[in-house]
Design a protein around this motif. Structure first.
Motif, PDB file in Angstrom:
ATOM      1  N   PRO A   1      40.095  37.790  -6.506  1.00  0.00           N
ATOM      2  CA  PRO A   1      40.328  36.410  -6.935  1.00  0.00           C
ATOM      3  C   PRO A   1      40.603  35.421  -5.812  1.00  0.00           C
ATOM      4  CG  PRO A   1      42.191  37.816  -7.522  1.00  0.00           C
ATOM      5  CD  PRO A   1      41.098  38.720  -7.041  1.00  0.00           C
ATOM      6  N   LEU A   2      41.058  35.899  -4.648  1.00  0.00           N
ATOM      7  CA  LEU A   2      41.349  34.977  -3.547  1.00  0.00           C
ATOM      8  C   LEU A   2      40.214  34.893  -2.530  1.00  0.00           C
ATOM      9  CD1 LEU A   2      45.134  35.573  -2.726  1.00  0.00           C
ATOM     10  CD2 LEU A   2      44.091  33.948  -4.319  1.00  0.00           C
ATOM     11  N   ALA A   3      39.083  35.495  -2.819  1.00  0.00           N
ATOM     12  CA  ALA A   3      37.969  35.465  -1.869  1.00  0.00           C
ATOM     13  C   ALA A   3      37.609  34.025  -1.514  1.00  0.00           C
ATOM     14  CB  ALA A   3      36.756  36.180  -2.460  1.00  0.00           C
ATOM     15  N   GLY A   4      37.639  33.729  -0.216  1.00  0.00           N
ATOM     16  CA  GLY A   4      37.301  32.398   0.258  1.00  0.00           C
ATOM     17  C   GLY A   4      38.405  31.373   0.134  1.00  0.00           C
ATOM     18  N   LEU A   5      39.546  31.741  -0.471  1.00  0.00           N
ATOM     19  CA  LEU A   5      40.629  30.788  -0.677  1.00  0.00           C
ATOM     20  C   LEU A   5      41.720  30.901   0.370  1.00  0.00           C
ATOM     21  CD1 LEU A   5      41.119  30.783  -4.556  1.00  0.00           C
ATOM     22  CD2 LEU A   5      39.651  29.333  -3.147  1.00  0.00           C
ATOM     23  N   ASP A   6      42.045  32.141   0.782  1.00  0.00           N
ATOM     24  CA  ASP A   6      43.031  32.274   1.846  1.00  0.00           C
ATOM     25  C   ASP A   6      42.292  32.347   3.182  1.00  0.00           C
ATOM     26  OD1 ASP A   6      41.990  34.766   1.277  1.00  0.00           O
ATOM     27  OD2 ASP A   6      43.824  35.844   1.711  1.00  0.00           O
ATOM     28  N   ARG A   7      43.024  32.340   4.248  1.00  0.00           N
ATOM     29  CA  ARG A   7      42.396  32.276   5.560  1.00  0.00           C
ATOM     30  C   ARG A   7      41.732  33.591   5.933  1.00  0.00           C
ATOM     31  NH1 ARG A   7      47.610  29.339   8.410  1.00  0.00           N
ATOM     32  NH2 ARG A   7      47.322  27.274   7.464  1.00  0.00           N
ATOM     33  N   HIS A   8      40.609  33.494   6.628  1.00  0.00           N
ATOM     34  CA  HIS A   8      39.949  34.646   7.237  1.00  0.00           C
ATOM     35  C   HIS A   8      39.355  35.615   6.207  1.00  0.00           C
ATOM     36  CE1 HIS A   8      42.018  33.152  10.754  1.00  0.00           C
ATOM     37  NE2 HIS A   8      43.188  33.392  10.202  1.00  0.00           N
ATOM     38  N   THR A   9      39.041  35.145   5.021  1.00  0.00           N
ATOM     39  CA  THR A   9      38.362  36.017   4.065  1.00  0.00           C
ATOM     40  C   THR A   9      37.072  35.349   3.620  1.00  0.00           C
ATOM     41  OG1 THR A   9      39.585  35.092   2.199  1.00  0.00           O
ATOM     42  CG2 THR A   9      40.481  37.068   3.212  1.00  0.00           C
ATOM     43  N   PRO A  10      35.997  36.116   3.528  1.00  0.00           N
ATOM     44  CA  PRO A  10      34.716  35.534   3.127  1.00  0.00           C
ATOM     45  C   PRO A  10      34.675  35.253   1.634  1.00  0.00           C
ATOM     46  CG  PRO A  10      34.503  37.907   3.375  1.00  0.00           C
ATOM     47  CD  PRO A  10      35.904  37.555   3.812  1.00  0.00           C
ATOM     48  N   SER A  11      33.832  34.324   1.257  1.00  0.00           N
ATOM     49  CA  SER A  11      33.664  34.006  -0.161  1.00  0.00           C
ATOM     50  C   SER A  11      32.411  34.642  -0.737  1.00  0.00           C
ATOM     51  CB  SER A  11      33.593  32.480  -0.350  1.00  0.00           C
ATOM     52  OG  SER A  11      32.514  31.934   0.404  1.00  0.00           O
ATOM     53  N   ASP A  12      31.753  35.516   0.040  1.00  0.00           N
ATOM     54  CA  ASP A  12      30.475  36.080  -0.386  1.00  0.00           C
ATOM     55  C   ASP A  12      30.544  36.733  -1.761  1.00  0.00           C
ATOM     56  OD1 ASP A  12      30.018  35.368   2.197  1.00  0.00           O
ATOM     57  OD2 ASP A  12      29.010  37.198   2.786  1.00  0.00           O
ATOM     58  N   VAL A  13      31.638  37.443  -2.060  1.00  0.00           N
ATOM     59  CA  VAL A  13      31.664  38.195  -3.311  1.00  0.00           C
ATOM     60  C   VAL A  13      31.639  37.275  -4.522  1.00  0.00           C
ATOM     61  CG1 VAL A  13      32.830  40.181  -2.286  1.00  0.00           C
ATOM     62  CG2 VAL A  13      34.195  38.371  -3.322  1.00  0.00           C
ATOM     63  N   ARG A  14      32.129  36.053  -4.402  1.00  0.00           N
ATOM     64  CA  ARG A  14      32.048  35.124  -5.533  1.00  0.00           C
ATOM     65  C   ARG A  14      30.595  34.730  -5.778  1.00  0.00           C
ATOM     66  NH1 ARG A  14      36.918  35.782  -7.727  1.00  0.00           N
ATOM     67  NH2 ARG A  14      36.286  34.098  -9.101  1.00  0.00           N
ATOM     68  N   ARG A  15      29.832  34.528  -4.694  1.00  0.00           N
ATOM     69  CA  ARG A  15      28.408  34.239  -4.849  1.00  0.00           C
ATOM     70  C   ARG A  15      27.687  35.455  -5.404  1.00  0.00           C
ATOM     71  NH1 ARG A  15      27.365  33.492   0.001  1.00  0.00           N
ATOM     72  NH2 ARG A  15      26.213  35.389   0.482  1.00  0.00           N
ATOM     73  N   TRP A  16      28.035  36.641  -4.895  1.00  0.00           N
ATOM     74  CA  TRP A  16      27.421  37.857  -5.423  1.00  0.00           C
ATOM     75  C   TRP A  16      27.663  37.971  -6.931  1.00  0.00           C
ATOM     76  CZ3 TRP A  16      29.674  41.821  -1.380  1.00  0.00           C
ATOM     77  CH2 TRP A  16      29.078  41.593  -0.137  1.00  0.00           C
ATOM     78  N   ALA A  17      28.863  37.636  -7.366  1.00  0.00           N
ATOM     79  CA  ALA A  17      29.189  37.745  -8.790  1.00  0.00           C
ATOM     80  C   ALA A  17      28.287  36.838  -9.619  1.00  0.00           C
ATOM     81  CB  ALA A  17      30.656  37.407  -9.021  1.00  0.00           C
ATOM     82  N   ARG A  18      28.090  35.602  -9.172  1.00  0.00           N
ATOM     83  CA  ARG A  18      27.229  34.685  -9.921  1.00  0.00           C
ATOM     84  C   ARG A  18      25.793  35.183  -9.959  1.00  0.00           C
ATOM     85  NH1 ARG A  18      30.559  31.094  -6.977  1.00  0.00           N
ATOM     86  NH2 ARG A  18      28.961  30.781  -5.368  1.00  0.00           N
ATOM     87  N   GLU A  19      25.311  35.694  -8.818  1.00  0.00           N
ATOM     88  CA  GLU A  19      23.937  36.191  -8.773  1.00  0.00           C
ATOM     89  C   GLU A  19      23.779  37.447  -9.629  1.00  0.00           C
ATOM     90  OE1 GLU A  19      22.882  36.731  -4.709  1.00  0.00           O
ATOM     91  OE2 GLU A  19      23.137  34.609  -4.176  1.00  0.00           O
ATOM     92  N   LEU A  20      24.769  38.347  -9.577  1.00  0.00           N
ATOM     93  CA  LEU A  20      24.704  39.558 -10.379  1.00  0.00           C
ATOM     94  C   LEU A  20      24.720  39.223 -11.870  1.00  0.00           C
ATOM     95  CD1 LEU A  20      24.744  42.597 -10.841  1.00  0.00           C
ATOM     96  CD2 LEU A  20      27.215  42.568 -10.411  1.00  0.00           C
ATOM     97  N   ASP A  21      25.547  38.266 -12.270  1.00  0.00           N
ATOM     98  CA  ASP A  21      25.593  37.866 -13.675  1.00  0.00           C
ATOM     99  C   ASP A  21      24.238  37.341 -14.133  1.00  0.00           C
ATOM    100  OD1 ASP A  21      26.813  37.320 -16.196  1.00  0.00           O
ATOM    101  OD2 ASP A  21      27.051  35.222 -15.602  1.00  0.00           O
ATOM    102  N   ALA A  22      23.599  36.532 -13.294  1.00  0.00           N
ATOM    103  CA  ALA A  22      22.278  36.010 -13.653  1.00  0.00           C
ATOM    104  C   ALA A  22      21.260  37.132 -13.773  1.00  0.00           C
ATOM    105  CB  ALA A  22      21.825  34.985 -12.613  1.00  0.00           C
TER     106      ALA A  22
END
Length: 452
Positions: free
Chosen positions: A113-134
């Motif tokens: 849930p904090l991917a891309g929100l706290d420092r030094h963590t990538p947000s890639d998994v949130r994009r992966w989630a949207r693509e996987l859902d599609a």
């Protein structure tokens, strides 16, 4: 700290399934003791402020005026009147929460849930989630998955990697041998091995792994709903999935002993299960709060949606710890908004006795429950403890999740190591549950497999 890995106990053998799963959805309502129950899948826990308002509307118009959060980051509506299914479906469809009727129960995607929100963590998994859902919603083959099959996407901190995924994607740091786009480790069930794939291929690889499971389940004749239920002769492992990935044009390298997620110590990862203010890049802040025992009133839900819309990024993220994250707040506004959520009855302090405390629905909502476990857990908190006063085991070890259950199914229980507070005919029995053991049965009973 992240929970310990959840593995099937050595003595446990998968049971054959002779029917499809009865997992509720937004269109398939479950007739609970307190009325109809609808489970609305929210892939990666993502919901816009407008969609959150629509869920509050549905809870007030059709249900009991509350929303329940699940251990997979989904939302449930309870106390639904008989015959309201079409009305509910219309509300959800208009809000964009029902993109495909045929796929609505299989959109089980859990992400850090904090991917891309706290420092030094990538947000890639949130994009992966949207693509996987599609991809899931576009796949006719995927409709054969059960409503319990789970995709887990971990941003590298290890917070969700151990939460029992059937197919898991673990993000790796960018810039190593994988190149600038980063890489991912794909894991299947409890297999310790993994496949290293390029980050951009991660969503397609996860879908291909799920399709490989369906092929194995069909060949086994077991009716398995999940990877762990496959009989040994048809077990699915990372090496088996590699062939399916190559057939889909995805390069994969087998890794026998992948590094443990969350091993990085500098800079440290933020604890995504803890409530409070999360410091992010660019001076932004996120608010992380918990719902006591996973239940919110429609008024609390509307307040969260309003803060997200007025002060944040217009979105909410539901967490597997029955919490909500509001991203994108200015640093100056965050303390005041957190204080408003505290005043509304939400958990905003890691020192709160409600932190790490959970319970199943219990009575009167569930006919299988022996007692009203939520009322009893609330009474225990008021008495200054997380377990019943009469419990012979005494106080549980500090820092572990404590979960109250009304029967041996233990619906929604934590993974890893946790404290089991089970209602029995003789009263509550408290036990420590570890990843390699089954929770003990109540005296004079045989425990069924815990509900996932």
């Amino acid at each position: 700290m992240p929970p310990s890995p959840s593995t099937r106990p050595q003595a446990a053998a998968p049971l054959p399934r002779d029917r499809g799963d009865a997992c509720p959805g937004a269109l398939r309502l479950h007739p609970a003791a307190d009325g109809g129950l609808a489970r609305v899948r929210l892939p990666a826990g993502d919901v816009t402020a407008r969609q959150a308002t629509a869920l509050a509307d549905a809870a007030e118009l059709l249900g009991d005026g509350h929303l329940s959060l699940t251990s997979r980051g989904n939302a449930e509506l309870r106390g639904l009147a008989e015959g309201c299914g079409a009305h509910l479906a219309g509300l959800l469809r208009d809000a964009g929460l029902l993109p495909s009727a045929a796929h609505e129960r299989i959109r089980n995607i859990l992400a850090s849930p904090l991917a891309g929100l706290d420092r030094h963590t990538p947000s890639d998994v949130r994009r992966w989630a949207r693509e996987l859902d599609a991809l899931l919603c576009a796949s006719a083959f995927a409709t054969a998955l059960s409503g319990r099959f789970l995709f887990v996407l971990d941003d590298g901190r290890g917070d969700v990697a151990a939460l029992g995924g059937d197919v898991s994607l673990l993000a790796e740091p960018a810039g190593d041998e994988a190149g600038p786009a980063g890489s991912a480790l794909l894991r299947v069930g409890d297999d310790p091995g993994a496949l290293r794939i390029a980050g951009p291929d991660a969503p397609r690889a996860a879908l291909a792994a799920a399709e490989a499971f369906l092929t194995a389940a069909g060949a086994s004749g077991s009716g398995a709903w999940r990877v762990r239920e496959l009989p040994d002769a048809h077990a699915l492992r990372a090496r088996d999935v590699a062939d399916a990935l190559r057939s889909a044009g995805i390069e994969a390298a087998y890794v026998a002993e992948p590094p443990a997620p969350g091993a990085r110590t500098c800079p440290p990862y933020a604890d995504s299960s803890a409530p409070g203010i999360v410091e992010g890049p660019g001076g932004e802040r996120a608010l992380s709060v918990l719902a006591p025992l996973g239940r919110l009133t429609a008024a609390q839900w509307r307040l969260l949606a309003a803060i997200a819309a007025d002060d944040g990024a217009g979105a909410l993220r539901l967490t597997p710890w029955r919490g909500i994250v509001l991203p994108g707040l200015p640093a100056a506004a965050a303390p005041d908004r957190l204080a408003r959520l505290t005043a509304a009855g939400l958990v905003t302090d890691p020192a709160s006795p409600w932190h790490r405390l959970g319970a199943c629905t219990g009575r009167p909502g569930c006919a299988k429950s022996r007692t009203d476990v939520r009322a009893d857990a609330t009474a225990a908190v008021a008495a200054g403890t997380a377990v019943p006063d009469e419990a012979p085991a005494g106080r549980p070890p500090a820092g572990l999740p404590v979960y109250w259950s009304g029967c041996e199914r233990r619906c929604g229980h934590p993974h890893g190591t946790w404290v089991d507070v089970l209602a029995t005919a003789e009263g509550y029995r408290v036990a420590l549950v570890r990843p390699d053991t089954e929770p003990p049965a109540a005296p004079g009973t045989t425990a069924p497999p815990p509900a996932p």
